[in-house]
Design a protein around this motif. Structure first.
Motif, PDB file in Angstrom:
ATOM      1  N   VAL A  79     -14.584 -25.512  -4.317  1.00 46.58           N
ATOM      2  CA  VAL A  79     -14.661 -26.445  -5.441  1.00 46.58           C
ATOM      3  C   VAL A  79     -14.385 -25.720  -6.752  1.00 46.58           C
ATOM      4  CG1 VAL A  79     -16.145 -28.056  -6.668  1.00 46.58           C
ATOM      5  CG2 VAL A  79     -16.283 -27.901  -4.180  1.00 46.58           C
TER       6      VAL A  79
ATOM      7  N   ALA B 277     -10.660 -24.930  -7.164  1.00 48.78           N
ATOM      8  CA  ALA B 277      -9.869 -26.123  -7.466  1.00 48.78           C
ATOM      9  C   ALA B 277      -9.992 -26.519  -8.924  1.00 48.78           C
ATOM     10  CB  ALA B 277     -10.311 -27.269  -6.571  1.00 48.78           C
ATOM     11  N   ARG B 278     -11.148 -26.248  -9.521  1.00 51.61           N
ATOM     12  CA  ARG B 278     -11.346 -26.588 -10.933  1.00 51.61           C
ATOM     13  C   ARG B 278     -10.657 -25.599 -11.860  1.00 51.61           C
ATOM     14  NH1 ARG B 278     -17.795 -27.986 -10.317  1.00 51.61           N
ATOM     15  NH2 ARG B 278     -17.530 -30.113  -9.494  1.00 51.61           N
TER      16      ARG B 278
ATOM     17  N   GLN C  29      -4.463 -24.199 -11.853  1.00 50.08           N
ATOM     18  CA  GLN C  29      -3.557 -25.267 -12.271  1.00 50.08           C
ATOM     19  C   GLN C  29      -2.116 -24.789 -12.165  1.00 50.08           C
ATOM     20  OE1 GLN C  29      -4.545 -26.973 -16.092  1.00 50.08           O
ATOM     21  NE2 GLN C  29      -6.359 -27.970 -15.279  1.00 50.08           N
TER      22      GLN C  29
ATOM     23  N   ARG D  60      -9.880 -33.854   0.154  1.00 54.95           N
ATOM     24  CA  ARG D  60      -9.567 -34.712  -0.990  1.00 54.95           C
ATOM     25  C   ARG D  60     -10.833 -35.122  -1.740  1.00 54.95           C
ATOM     26  NH1 ARG D  60      -6.989 -38.121   1.787  1.00 54.95           N
ATOM     27  NH2 ARG D  60      -4.928 -37.141   1.599  1.00 54.95           N
ATOM     28  N   SER D  61     -11.900 -35.351  -1.004  1.00 60.57           N
ATOM     29  CA  SER D  61     -13.125 -35.871  -1.611  1.00 60.57           C
ATOM     30  C   SER D  61     -13.818 -34.887  -2.541  1.00 60.57           C
ATOM     31  CB  SER D  61     -14.110 -36.300  -0.508  1.00 60.57           C
ATOM     32  OG  SER D  61     -14.644 -35.165   0.165  1.00 60.57           O
ATOM     33  N   ILE D  62     -13.538 -33.588  -2.420  1.00 59.89           N
ATOM     34  CA  ILE D  62     -14.246 -32.608  -3.247  1.00 59.89           C
ATOM     35  C   ILE D  62     -13.351 -32.013  -4.329  1.00 59.89           C
ATOM     36  CG2 ILE D  62     -15.964 -32.084  -1.485  1.00 59.89           C
ATOM     37  CD1 ILE D  62     -13.226 -29.571  -2.059  1.00 59.89           C
ATOM     38  N   LEU D  63     -12.093 -32.459  -4.413  1.00 60.22           N
ATOM     39  CA  LEU D  63     -11.169 -31.895  -5.386  1.00 60.22           C
ATOM     40  C   LEU D  63     -11.142 -32.715  -6.675  1.00 60.22           C
ATOM     41  CD1 LEU D  63      -8.098 -30.971  -3.155  1.00 60.22           C
ATOM     42  CD2 LEU D  63      -9.917 -29.464  -3.961  1.00 60.22           C
ATOM     43  N   PRO D  64     -10.947 -32.056  -7.813  1.00 59.40           N
ATOM     44  CA  PRO D  64     -10.746 -32.797  -9.059  1.00 59.40           C
ATOM     45  C   PRO D  64      -9.369 -33.428  -9.090  1.00 59.40           C
ATOM     46  CG  PRO D  64     -10.472 -30.444  -9.436  1.00 59.40           C
ATOM     47  CD  PRO D  64     -10.920 -30.600  -7.999  1.00 59.40           C
ATOM     48  N   GLY D  65      -9.081 -34.183 -10.148  1.00 58.72           N
ATOM     49  CA  GLY D  65      -7.776 -34.811 -10.278  1.00 58.72           C
ATOM     50  C   GLY D  65      -6.672 -33.773 -10.402  1.00 58.72           C
TER      51      GLY D  65
ATOM     52  N   TRP E 160      -4.722 -32.748  -7.804  1.00 57.49           N
ATOM     53  CA  TRP E 160      -4.411 -32.101  -6.528  1.00 57.49           C
ATOM     54  C   TRP E 160      -3.880 -33.118  -5.522  1.00 57.49           C
ATOM     55  CZ3 TRP E 160      -4.687 -26.897  -5.450  1.00 57.49           C
ATOM     56  CH2 TRP E 160      -5.288 -26.096  -6.435  1.00 57.49           C
TER      57      TRP E 160
ATOM     58  N   PHE F  58      -1.654 -28.229  -6.264  1.00 62.05           N
ATOM     59  CA  PHE F  58      -1.817 -28.790  -7.598  1.00 62.05           C
ATOM     60  C   PHE F  58      -0.486 -29.381  -8.053  1.00 62.05           C
ATOM     61  CE2 PHE F  58      -2.117 -28.728 -12.228  1.00 62.05           C
ATOM     62  CZ  PHE F  58      -3.347 -29.341 -12.420  1.00 62.05           C
TER      63      PHE F  58
END
Length: 212
Positions: free
Chosen positions: A57, A60-61, A64, A80-85, A87, A209
């Motif tokens: 997590v 992913a944050r 970029q 998908r459920s644990i990723l920020p926008g 990705w 990303f």
């Protein structure tokens, strides 16, 4: 199928073999997963995670750049459920292990099979009568795992048993016959390998990303 991740040692051993087969640096432990610094124009690094954790997590944050890939031994929806926008997640691949049985391949009399071993890396090429490449594959071997990689058959030569012939030739060149055999398969490949006695350890998903 295990949707909660897999044994980290299994993933690490497979990645070590895969790195040999791809001629890229060996994996290193990082953020709860394993990082491979591939260093190509298309890909700087990839992280492979045996399961979801805080390190995945956090990465992913902070990342970029589409040249950093996040891989998970798990379903695409889980990743998908644990990723920020920003990705994009793709599934449809599977981390698999052999039952240990030998590959039995039918004769391919119209083709020539070339097997080359360079230290821990094995390359197999199957040539058609006109000299064109009909099928190929690679493997990287360590005392802990035998990793099959990039098994491919040219469209004009499919359904001739060449994929199985490549696998049999790679397997026959092993130095450590008792080590686990592993690979990542597509959906079509998974069906083939399961018929040969392989088992699926987990789904295998990729996040890239795509936008800030």
């Amino acid at each position: 199928m295990n949707t909660r991740g897999v044994d980290p040692d299994s993933v690490y051993a497979w990645l070590c073999g895969r790195s040999l087969a791809r001629v890229v640096p060996q994996p290193v432990a990082d953020q709860g997963g394993f990082r491979v610094d591939t260093g190509t124009e298309a890909e700087i690094s990839r992280w492979v995670f045996p399961m979801v954790g805080p390190g995945l997590v956090a990465l992913a944050r902070g990342l970029q750049d589409p040249r950093y890939l996040l891989k998970l031994c798990g379903e695409a929806d889980e990743l998908r459920s644990i990723l920020p926008g920003g990705w994009q997640v793709e599934g449809g691949n599977f981390f698999m292990q052999s039952s240990g049985a030998r590959f039995e391949a039918a004769p391919v009399d119209a083709y020539a099979i070339d097997v080359v071993r360079n230290d821990a890396v094995i390359a197999v090429r199957i040539l058609a009568e006109d000299g064109t490449l009909a099928a190929s594959g690679y493997a990287g071997e360590t005392p802990d795992a035998f990793a099959y990689d990039r098994i491919a058959t040219a469209p004009a030569h499919r359904r001739q048993g060449l994929g199985r012939a490549v696998m049999a030739a790679l397997q026959g060149a092993r130095r450590y016959p008792g080590t686990p055999e592993r690979l990542v398969a597509t959906e079509a490949g998974r069906a083939l390998y399961e018929r040969l006695g392989w088992r699926t350890l987990s789904a295998y998903s990729t996040a890239t990303f795509v936008r800030p």
